[in-house]
Design an enzyme around this catalytic site. Structure first.
Site, PDB file in Angstrom:
ATOM      1  N   SER A 216      50.130  22.976 -23.753  1.00 27.00           N
ATOM      2  CA  SER A 216      50.277  22.157 -22.557  1.00 27.00           C
ATOM      3  C   SER A 216      51.114  22.952 -21.566  1.00 27.00           C
ATOM      4  CB  SER A 216      50.927  20.817 -22.923  1.00 27.00           C
ATOM      5  OG  SER A 216      50.986  19.951 -21.817  1.00 27.00           O
ATOM      6  N   ARG A 384      48.674  16.931 -18.309  1.00 25.99           N
ATOM      7  CA  ARG A 384      48.959  15.504 -18.445  1.00 25.99           C
ATOM      8  C   ARG A 384      47.687  14.716 -18.758  1.00 25.99           C
ATOM      9  NH1 ARG A 384      52.739  13.572 -13.790  1.00 25.99           N
ATOM     10  NH2 ARG A 384      50.880  13.998 -12.572  1.00 25.99           N
ATOM     11  N   VAL A 506      58.158  11.054 -21.747  1.00 21.88           N
ATOM     12  CA  VAL A 506      57.992  12.463 -21.385  1.00 21.88           C
ATOM     13  C   VAL A 506      56.864  12.651 -20.368  1.00 21.88           C
ATOM     14  CG1 VAL A 506      58.889  13.250 -23.587  1.00 21.88           C
ATOM     15  CG2 VAL A 506      56.436  12.896 -23.334  1.00 21.88           C
ATOM     16  N   GLU A 507      56.835  13.852 -19.757  1.00 24.36           N
ATOM     17  CA  GLU A 507      55.851  14.240 -18.743  1.00 24.36           C
ATOM     18  C   GLU A 507      55.777  13.232 -17.596  1.00 24.36           C
ATOM     19  OE1 GLU A 507      52.028  15.378 -20.166  1.00 24.36           O
ATOM     20  OE2 GLU A 507      52.794  16.977 -21.424  1.00 24.36           O
ATOM     21  N   GLY A 508      56.940  12.766 -17.186  1.00 25.73           N
ATOM     22  CA  GLY A 508      57.010  11.763 -16.125  1.00 25.73           C
ATOM     23  C   GLY A 508      57.094  10.386 -16.736  1.00 25.73           C
TER      24      GLY A 508
END
Length: 828
Positions: A216, A384, A506-508
């Site tokens: 990722s 994402r 996570v990731e926003g």
């Protein structure tokens, strides 16, 4: 009667002009004709107005429209005043916001924002397919890895990933799925990466994370896309084969959601390295929550570069930059661990003080300085879309498969709990979540595999799949009851429950993604005209700017008028005249309702942006609901696409109906929430009757439909298998999940004998207590045969294992436990 006919003719004419986005000259001519008809009539209706009693209004409107149809008049009266006013009040856009907006691509999200989706664009998305090599890897090494994993041992006993697992993953190339074959990786498609990560996640989320992170957002992807040839040669093959373990440091104590608040600084300077003066950066940073950090050998670090002495010959503030730093480099502090949610994957902080790195350690070299945020946003728009949706979808499918088996095996009140209405409701939700999440995952992964970088869609998918996973895990827990609460080697739900908050965050974080990214940025990116207007207003040359603004502004006005009339028309007619693809006969009504809802969304979204302007950023309850509405439209599109990609199986029709009804109901509630709370009162009263001329009349899927879904998954078959495809499945009776599958098969085989036994109990022929062998009693009474008794005895032993919960000696679970001290304290 004549008046009614005239009104209908006028309405039809105006709707036609609006939907066709006809030029003003045509509008003027049509309005003039309608005004004339009002005065003179036609054979099938009498005149309805004289000039003095109202027809003059139509003539005046026709004259005004005719005047505005003249380009010079229109520019002087409308375009120039609008341009000058908006240029003064247009809010500033930060550099990070600008780069985030320009990252990625737009696709189906723009079709939904248009209000008139082109179904051929959706049909162009390829069905989920894997190459022969990818399929072999999914069914070979991935399956083998899953069989190796003992989730309880990893997350409880070791709290770490075993060395043999790391070794297998590295040797088989799991860490290099994203890296091209040219550079030593597997070069797998996004679809393959998604399915592989999902399958591993369905067995052990901790191990899925160590595969997910290198594939990722991180050093591998950044080097392959933006690195220098030297960086590619040095690192990519080592990363692909696990000789280097990467991590990526972005989040810090002051810069979580707000990357612009980053306090990690790299100062351009010169320093002697090996006796030679070297141009580089002196770094000071503090990062946390960094996955794989404690095990990493290569740190990708994001920081803000500054050049106070002008050594690079440019500006002092250079912007966010990414460097590649070996973790054994002098001054790098890394290795300590966080314990996120009690899960076992390595995650921890790192920091450095006055750490010097040469300029060629920057990703992309000197040219890469200040380009870090653009790099990250472009990569994130893809990443994402893959990792978290894959693991969340697998969790939902795994929860459904385990829970449906348990609900058929577990009995209360003399019947399987899955047959009880109270259980049917959450079980049907599990079916919906598994189907919808997989639809969104597979369609979006196909888009990414085709080269798209869907920034808005990736935000939708991240927050929606993880939120729905959270609900799915909770539903699974509710159905299992105490069986799910008591942790231990046989608990197959606890690991997913512990991992849910990590995926949400996570990731926003989902709150941020829902309220600030999906719609607030999505509106600018996916709206057909808004971003073009902003770019025109920001154009430094006023002549070029006003020309570009004129084109965008006129397109925007035509778009708004089309949405006003289109929304009213389709909502008055129930969407029955909306478009649907010709090949979708089984689902044409849902396509029409989707088209109708897209028109309503486009209207409300457009009006929200125009009337709230820059203030939209702080109206996060409004933007959150609009994000929900857009999400439901996107996921319904994916549901319909999945049904077609699967070959439109008749057994799935009811699932599609259930999902579609609920998507549209939630869409309605989100739009209603926007309008009920819209801060500009006149706008609220104007738009509400266009969106809901007969009120908010949609209802969620019926209980009857939910019952059918629940019953469909309570026994083995194509529906259950299709809903849970591509996760790890075993029927090994010595495996916590395998015993469920094994017992379910035996339950179905013995259900006739079980009915005879239950009938004997209800009729009083035998009694069922712990003090007697009721199966033997039933055999003696002739209620069942010898073979049936044997099968039921074997089944009873299996069921006892399925419903059993783990228990422990206190010394195993209480640190420094001493039995004598415990008893002494209890006595006191």
């Amino acid at each position: 009667m004549s008046t009614l006919v005239y009104i209908l003719v006028c309405f039809a004419a105006l709707v036609f002009l609006a939907l066709r986005q006809a030029p003003l000259s045509i509008w003027a001519a049509v309005v003039a004709v309608l005004a004339l008809l009002a005065q003179v009539g036609l054979p099938f209706f009498e005149p309805v107005l004289s000039f003095s009693s109202g027809a003059w209004v139509g003539w005046l409107l026709a004259v005004l429209l005719g005047a505005l149809a003249l380009p010079d008049v229109r520019r002087r009266i409308v375009i120039e005043p609008a341009y000058n006013t908006l240029k003064k009040v247009m809010p500033s856009v930060s550099e990070t916001e600008q780069e985030a907006l320009e990252a990625g691509t737009i696709g189906w999200d723009a079709e939904l924002f248009s209000g008139a989706p082109d179904w051929s664009r959706l049909a162009e998305v390829r069905p989920p397919t894997l190459s022969a090599e990818e399929r072999e890897f999914l069914e070979g090494p991935t399956e083998e890895l899953c069989r190796m994993l003992d989730d309880w041992d990893i997350r409880h006993n070791r709290r770490d990933i075993p060395k043999e697992v790391w070794k297998f993953i590295s040797e088989k190339g799991f860490l290099g799925m994203l890296i091209s074959k040219e550079h030593g990786g597997l070069g797998f498609s996004a679809q393959a990466q998604s399915l592989i990560i999902g399958k591993i996640s369905s067995r052990c989320p901790d191990v899925a994370v160590i595969v997910m992170v290198p594939n990722s957002l991180g050093p591998g992807e950044l080097i392959e896309r933006y690195g220098t040839d030297k960086q590619k040669t040095k690192y990519l093959k080592r990363l692909a084969t696990g000789k280097e373990i990467p991590c990526f440091g972005l989040t810090g104590p002051t810069s979580g959601s707000d990357a612009a608040a980053m306090r990690d600084i790299g100062v351009v300077c010169k320093q002697k390295v090996g006796g030679k003066e070297t141009l580089g950066l002196k770094l000071n940073w503090e990062k946390r929550y960094i996955s794989l950090g404690p095990n990493a050998t290569l740190l990708g670090l994001a920081f803000i570069a500054i050049d106070p002495d002008g050594l690079l010959g440019g500006e002092e503030e250079l912007g966010i930059t990414v460097a590649l730093i070996p973790t054994d480099h002098k001054g790098v502090e890394i290795g300590r661990r966080h314990l996120p949610g009690g899960v076992a994957f390595p995650n921890g902080p790192n920091w450095g003080r006055d750490v010097f790195v040469p300029l060629d350690w920057v990703v992309g070299g000197k040219e890469g300085i200040g380009q870090g945020w653009r790099m990250l946003m472009e990569c994130l728009s893809e990443g994402r879309s893959i990792s978290l949706p894959a693991s969340s979808t697998a969790a939902a499918k795994g929860a459904l498969r385990a829970t449906s088996a348990y609900a058929r095996i577990r009995k209360q009140f003399g019947l399987p709990i899955g047959f009880m209405e109270g259980i049917e409701e959450p079980l049907a939700r599990l079916v919906e979540t598994a189907y919808v999440n997989e639809a969104g995952r597979s369609v979006t992964a196909s888009m990414v595999s085709a080269g798209e970088k869907p920034s808005v869609i990736s935000a939708i998918l991240k927050y929606q799949t993880t939120e729905r996973m959270r609900r799915a895990i909770n539903d699974a827990f509710d159905i299992h009851g105490g069986r799910a609460i008591c942790d231990g080697p046989s608990n197959y739900l606890q690991t997913g429950y512990q991992a849910v908050p990590v995926a949400i965050t996570v990731e926003g974080a989902n709150i941020l993604t829902r309220t600030l990214i999906t719609f607030a940025q999505g509106a600018l990116r996916s709206h057909p005209w808004l971003y073009k207007e902003i770019l025109a207003l920001r154009e430094p040359d006023p002549e070029i700017g006003i020309d570009e603004f004129e084109q965008a502004f006129e397109g925007h006005v035509a778009y708004t008028v089309a949405n006003i009339f289109g929304s009213l028309f389709h909502n008055l007619t129930g969407g029955y005249l909306a478009s649907a693809p010709s090949q979708a006969r089984a689902t044409s009504r849902w396509y029409r309702q989707l088209a109708r809802s897209a028109r309503t969304f486009a209207l409300v979204a457009d009006v929200s942006v125009v009337s709230l302007g820059g203030g939209l950023k702080i109206k996060q309850k409004i933007t959150g609901r609009l994000a929900d509405a857009l999400s439901e439209l996107y996921l319904l599109s994916c549901v319909l696409k999945r049904f077609e990609d699967d070959g439109q199986p008749s057994a799935d029709r009811k699932i599609v109906d259930y999902c579609a009804a609920n998507c549209l109901y939630r869409f309605q509630q989100a739009i209603k929430g926007v309008l009920d709370n819209f801060p500009v009162t006149p706008v609220r009263y104007l738009i509400y009757p266009l969106a809901f001329p007969f009120g908010a009349r949609r209802r969620p899927a019926t209980d009857r439909l939910g019952k059918d879904l629940a019953r469909a998954v309570l026994e083995p078959g194509e529906v259950r298998d299709r809903l849970t495809r591509d996760i790890y499945v075993t029927d090994d009776p010595d495996d916590p999940l395998g015993i469920l599958e094994h017992t379910l098969t035996r339950i179905i085989a013995a259900q006739e004998a079980d009915k005879k036994l239950e009938k004997a109990v209800r009729s009083g022929i035998i009694q069922r207590t712990h003090a007697n062998d009721w199966i033997a009693d039933a055999r003696k009474a002739g209620a069942i045969t010898d073979d049936e008794a044997t099968a039921l005895n074997e089944l009873e032993a299996l069921v006892a294992r399925v419903i059993a919960v783990d228990d422990f000696d206190p010394a195993e679970v209480v640190p420094h436990y001493k039995s004598s001290e415990s008893k002494s304290l209890a006595a006191e």
